[in-house]
Design a protein around this motif. Structure first.
Motif, PDB file in Angstrom:
ATOM      1  N   GLU A 143       0.847  -1.186   0.000  1.00 22.71           N
ATOM      2  CA  GLU A 143       0.000   0.000   0.000  1.00 22.71           C
ATOM      3  C   GLU A 143       0.883   1.236   0.000  1.00 22.71           C
ATOM      4  O   GLU A 143       1.926   1.276   0.662  1.00 22.71           O
ATOM      5  N   TYR A 144       0.462   2.228  -0.786  1.00 20.91           N
ATOM      6  CA  TYR A 144       1.248   3.453  -0.885  1.00 20.91           C
ATOM      7  C   TYR A 144       0.298   4.632  -0.895  1.00 20.91           C
ATOM      8  O   TYR A 144      -0.721   4.618  -1.567  1.00 20.91           O
ATOM      9  N   GLY A 145       0.622   5.651  -0.122  1.00 25.24           N
ATOM     10  CA  GLY A 145      -0.254   6.816  -0.144  1.00 25.24           C
ATOM     11  C   GLY A 145       0.284   7.917   0.749  1.00 25.24           C
ATOM     12  O   GLY A 145       1.357   7.780   1.352  1.00 25.24           O
ATOM     13  N   THR A 146      -0.474   9.003   0.826  1.00 23.78           N
ATOM     14  CA  THR A 146      -0.082  10.080   1.726  1.00 23.78           C
ATOM     15  C   THR A 146      -0.330   9.628   3.165  1.00 23.78           C
ATOM     16  O   THR A 146      -0.971   8.596   3.390  1.00 23.78           O
ATOM     17  N   LEU A 147       0.150  10.398   4.105  1.00 28.20           N
ATOM     18  CA  LEU A 147      -0.084  10.072   5.516  1.00 28.20           C
ATOM     19  C   LEU A 147      -1.575   9.867   5.780  1.00 28.20           C
ATOM     20  O   LEU A 147      -1.987   8.900   6.409  1.00 28.20           O
ATOM     21  N   GLU A 148      -2.369  10.825   5.248  1.00 25.60           N
ATOM     22  CA  GLU A 148      -3.826  10.759   5.382  1.00 25.60           C
ATOM     23  C   GLU A 148      -4.369   9.431   4.858  1.00 25.60           C
ATOM     24  O   GLU A 148      -5.133   8.742   5.523  1.00 25.60           O
ATOM     25  N   SER A 176      -7.044   6.379  -5.317  1.00 26.55           N
ATOM     26  CA  SER A 176      -7.183   7.795  -5.648  1.00 26.55           C
ATOM     27  C   SER A 176      -5.893   8.226  -6.337  1.00 26.55           C
ATOM     28  O   SER A 176      -5.022   7.393  -6.594  1.00 26.55           O
ATOM     29  N   ASP A 177      -5.755   9.515  -6.622  1.00 21.89           N
ATOM     30  CA  ASP A 177      -4.545  10.008  -7.267  1.00 21.89           C
ATOM     31  C   ASP A 177      -3.284   9.667  -6.499  1.00 21.89           C
ATOM     32  O   ASP A 177      -2.219   9.451  -7.064  1.00 21.89           O
ATOM     33  N   THR A 178      -3.433   9.667  -5.199  1.00 21.30           N
ATOM     34  CA  THR A 178      -2.251   9.503  -4.362  1.00 21.30           C
ATOM     35  C   THR A 178      -2.169   8.126  -3.715  1.00 21.30           C
ATOM     36  O   THR A 178      -1.158   7.769  -3.142  1.00 21.30           O
ATOM     37  N   HIS A 179      -3.210   7.374  -3.786  1.00 17.95           N
ATOM     38  CA  HIS A 179      -3.329   6.187  -2.954  1.00 17.95           C
ATOM     39  C   HIS A 179      -3.371   4.918  -3.814  1.00 17.95           C
ATOM     40  O   HIS A 179      -4.231   4.773  -4.666  1.00 17.95           O
ATOM     41  N   ILE A 180      -2.431   4.012  -3.566  1.00 20.30           N
ATOM     42  CA  ILE A 180      -2.374   2.779  -4.342  1.00 20.30           C
ATOM     43  C   ILE A 180      -2.410   1.595  -3.392  1.00 20.30           C
ATOM     44  O   ILE A 180      -1.747   1.608  -2.347  1.00 20.30           O
ATOM     45  N   VAL A 181      -3.186   0.588  -3.723  1.00 15.40           N
ATOM     46  CA  VAL A 181      -3.202  -0.602  -2.880  1.00 15.40           C
ATOM     47  C   VAL A 181      -3.039  -1.832  -3.750  1.00 15.40           C
ATOM     48  O   VAL A 181      -3.550  -1.906  -4.870  1.00 15.40           O
ATOM     49  N   ARG A 182      -2.296  -2.796  -3.269  1.00 17.43           N
ATOM     50  CA  ARG A 182      -2.083  -4.001  -4.056  1.00 17.43           C
ATOM     51  C   ARG A 182      -2.913  -5.135  -3.447  1.00 17.43           C
ATOM     52  O   ARG A 182      -2.397  -5.945  -2.688  1.00 17.43           O
ATOM     53  N   CYS A 183      -4.192  -5.090  -3.719  1.00 19.01           N
ATOM     54  CA  CYS A 183      -5.090  -6.100  -3.187  1.00 19.01           C
ATOM     55  C   CYS A 183      -6.215  -6.281  -4.203  1.00 19.01           C
ATOM     56  O   CYS A 183      -6.995  -5.363  -4.452  1.00 19.01           O
ATOM     57  N   SER A 184      -6.284  -7.473  -4.788  1.00 21.00           N
ATOM     58  CA  SER A 184      -7.222  -7.668  -5.907  1.00 21.00           C
ATOM     59  C   SER A 184      -8.687  -7.567  -5.481  1.00 21.00           C
ATOM     60  O   SER A 184      -9.565  -7.375  -6.293  1.00 21.00           O
TER      61      SER A 184
END
Ligand SMILES: Nc1ncnc2c1ncn2[C@@H]1O[C@H](COP(=O)(O)OP(=O)(O)OP(=O)(O)O)[C@@H](O)[C@H]1O
Ligand SMILES: [Mg+2]
Lengths: 291, 333
Positions: free
Chosen positions: B237-242, B311-319
């Motif tokens: 998972e990658y994203g801003t602190l929020e 979202s623009d900032t938020h990436i998750v690796r979960c199908s």
């Protein structure tokens, strides 16, 4: 800048080692004795005349016991044994020190390269060492002496070459443990070159075991050198090498013990002093190594 | 919006260690982008491949066991994996520098700390020994160590001071990117705060980008703009602190939060993530977290997991986020 260099009660690794060494009575005694031997060896070479006081044959005074004139007596050619021992000191010291310098320089360099780079370079170097190390120094001395003639240099080379593998192994082992240290990685991370890392980080930190080994090896090199001379493969007569003097005295054991006793004692005291220094160096460095 | 220049760009990085017990899949396809001034925290439990990623950026993966199987790493416009040995040395320290995990062993015992800081200056700036030493002393002052101590040896310093020296070395050449590998784990809490503050004020001054590797989500919250949660060599998972703290998506991230002690509600139970970390020599076809995940379904184990943009900032690796309406139920205090 100068004002900054305040004494902070410690002078780094080598300062601590020196302090530790000074605390060791045996080592200090060894060091004093060894320094005296070196002093005597140097003075003897300058003050005694080789032609008249060391090798001049004087049959009427042959095989005399100890006396005021000849404190250690005379040998079968009437030469003063004390003079010969004093003059002979420099052969043993030269053999010991030069042979070890040769083997330390070559051996550690090979060991450091092998340990630092690893891989094929290491395999080639270490397998070569495996080939050299079982060659008996006597055999090698015979080969070298027959190739280059019997001389002090041949003897140093013979004694030196056979101990190269020992140094290569110690250096390699030491480097391999230092190589894993994080400060090596840190040095790479700031862009230091291999040469820079070897010179500034690997060598200074791998040095202690190599130095201990070197000190100890001086003693054994002196013994090997004397043994070779004893066998007639080393410093040729009439030069008063201690091993050679022992060999001469062997035929006169019944009539004159002086001829074997004093050269033997000289070898023993020298070797003992060096071993005491070696033990001191090892003990002084050991606790620091673990830090 | 003008496209800002990237300080770091990692594309599909794969790093293996060939060991006697098989191939360790330390890093399995990581993407990461970092702009100037930006800081990203990499969190994840031990063995997740955080240090390996950091070393790969410096092209310093331990040889010969470590192998960069795939990927590109671009630091300040230069491909770290293909540039010449001498360019690489220039980049190390000047382009990207690293604060190592253990300050106790990161300093050479036979040189004074002043000499060690000066060394880094000397390599890159080609200045005289005297000037390099002068710079070293300035650096010591920046990290809050009395200049008199420049002539001390590492063993004469406390752990916290050693870590400051390590930081001074890393900062001495004003690299564009700073990688801090658990810079405070070896320190006590008060010193931790000081060290983090030190790094923060320095970054502000020189606009340095930073990757901060840590186990501690609290430190991330204080120091970083963005977070990468790593598990078994993958950024799950990658994203801003929020995004990460308040809109948690990945079950593993959730597990990380639940295993933290909760100060507000002391009676709430610590919930450790069940199961053990994956054997790093086995690379599963499906999700790396499947065996420990409470939302797991059969397809998780078989389908390759792709990054899903929440979202623009938020990436998750979960199908499972491909299923409409799926979300994890976070136990928020
Ligand atoms: N030199 C190496 N040789 C073989 N395997 C290694 C080596 N270095 C790391 N590994 C393996 O690679 C995987 C990732 O290690 P890495 O050091 O990157 O983890 P990490 O996330 O930094 O962990 P930690 O939080 O404990 O520092 C682990 O399974 C580890 O055992
Ligand atoms: Mg690590």
């Amino acid at each position: 800048m100068k004002g900054l260099r305040k004494e902070r009660g410690s002078s780094g690794f080598w300062g601590e080692v020196l302090k530790e060494f000074k605390k060791n009575k045996g080592a200090v005694t060894g060091f004093i004795v060894f320094s005296l031997i070196v002093l005597v060896a140097v003075l003897a070479v300058f003050l005694l005349d080789y032609k008249t006081q060391i090798t001049k044959i004087n049959i009427p005074e042959a095989l005399q016991p100890s006396s005021w004139k000849h404190p250690f007596g005379t040998d079968q050619f009437g030469r003063d044994i004390l003079n010969r021992i004093l003059y002979g000191a420099h052969y043993s010291l030269l053999i010991g020190l030069c042979a070890v310098t040769i083997s330390t320089a070559i051996g550690s360099m090979l060991g450091i390269i092998a340990g630092y780079f690893g891989g094929l370079v290491e395999t080639i170097i270490m397998r070569t060492m495996d080939v050299i190390s079982p060659i008996p120094s006597v055999l090698l001395a015979i080969c070298i002496a027959s190739a280059f003639g019997q001389s002090l240099i041949s003897l140093m080379l013979a004694v030196g070459i056979v101990t190269v593998p020992a140094f290569a192994r110690v250096a390699r082992a030491s480097v391999m443990s230092v190589r894993e240290e994080e400060y090596i990685e840190a040095a790479k991370a700031i862009g230091a070159s291999d040469i820079n890392i070897i010179v500034k980080h690997v060598i200074p930190n791998s040095l202690p075991p190599i130095l201990v080994q070197a000190t100890m090896r001086v003693a054994s090199a002196i013994i090997v050198g004397s043994s070779l001379s004893f066998l007639g493969l080393g410093v040729p007569a009439p030069k008063p090498e201690w091993g050679g003097m022992l060999a001469q005295g062997r035929s006169f054991l019944n009539t004159s013990t002086n001829m074997t006793l004093y050269p033997g004692l000289a070898i023993m005291i020298t070797v003992l002093a060096i071993n005491l220094i070696g033990d001191g160096v090892r003990d002084a460095m050991d606790p620091k190594l673990k830090r | 919006m003008v496209k800002e220049k990237l300080v770091l760009e990692i594309n599909d990085l794969v790093v293996n260690y060939e060991t006697d017990n098989g191939t360790v899949h330390a890093v399995n396809g990581i993407n990461l982008k970092l702009k100037q001034k930006q800081s990203v925290g990499i969190v994840g439990e031990t063995g997740a491949g955080k240090t390996t990623t950091a070393l790969a950026i410096l092209n310093l993966i331990p040889q010969p066991t470590g192998i960069i199987k795939n990927g590109t790493i671009i630091v300040d416009g230069k491909n770290m994996l293909t540039i010449s040995e001498s360019d690489l040395r220039m980049m190390r320290g000047k382009g990207v520098s690293m604060i190592f995990q253990d300050p106790m062993t990161a300093l050479n015992p036979v040189f004074t700390i002043g000499e060690q800081i000066a060394e880094s200056v000397r390599i890159h700036e080609g200045v005289s020994n005297k000037d390099a030493m002068q710079r070293a002393i300035e650096m010591l002052e920046i990290v809050g160590i009395d200049k008199d101590r420049a002539y001390d040896y590492p063993h004469q310093l406390s752990g916290g001071m050693k870590q400051r020296v390590v930081i001074a070395i890393a900062l001495a050449c004003q690299a564009k990117l700073l990688i801090a590998d658990e810079p405070t784990t070896a320190l006590d809490v008060t010193i931790q705060a000081q060290v983090l503050e030190l790094i923060r004020s320095y970054r502000e001054k020189y606009d340095t980008a930073m990757i901060l590797i840590t186990h501690d989500l609290g430190i991330v919250a204080e120091t970083c703009d963005e977070v990468a949660v790593m598990y078994a060599g993958v950024i799950v998972e990658y994203g801003t602190l929020e995004d990460i703290f308040n809109r948690t998506k990945h079950p593993y991230t959730e597990g990380l939060f639940n295993s933290l002690p909760n100060i507000i509600e002391r009676r709430s139970k610590l919930t450790p993530i069940p199961g053990m970390v994956l054997d790093p020599t086995i690379l599963p076809d499906g999700c790396v977290f499947a065996d420990r995940c409470s939302y797991v379904i059969d397809t998780c184990r078989t389908t390759f997991q792709k990054d899903i943009a929440v979202s623009d900032t938020h990436i998750v690796r979960c199908s499972r986020y491909q299923e409409p309406g799926f979300n994890i139920k976070r136990m928020i205090a």
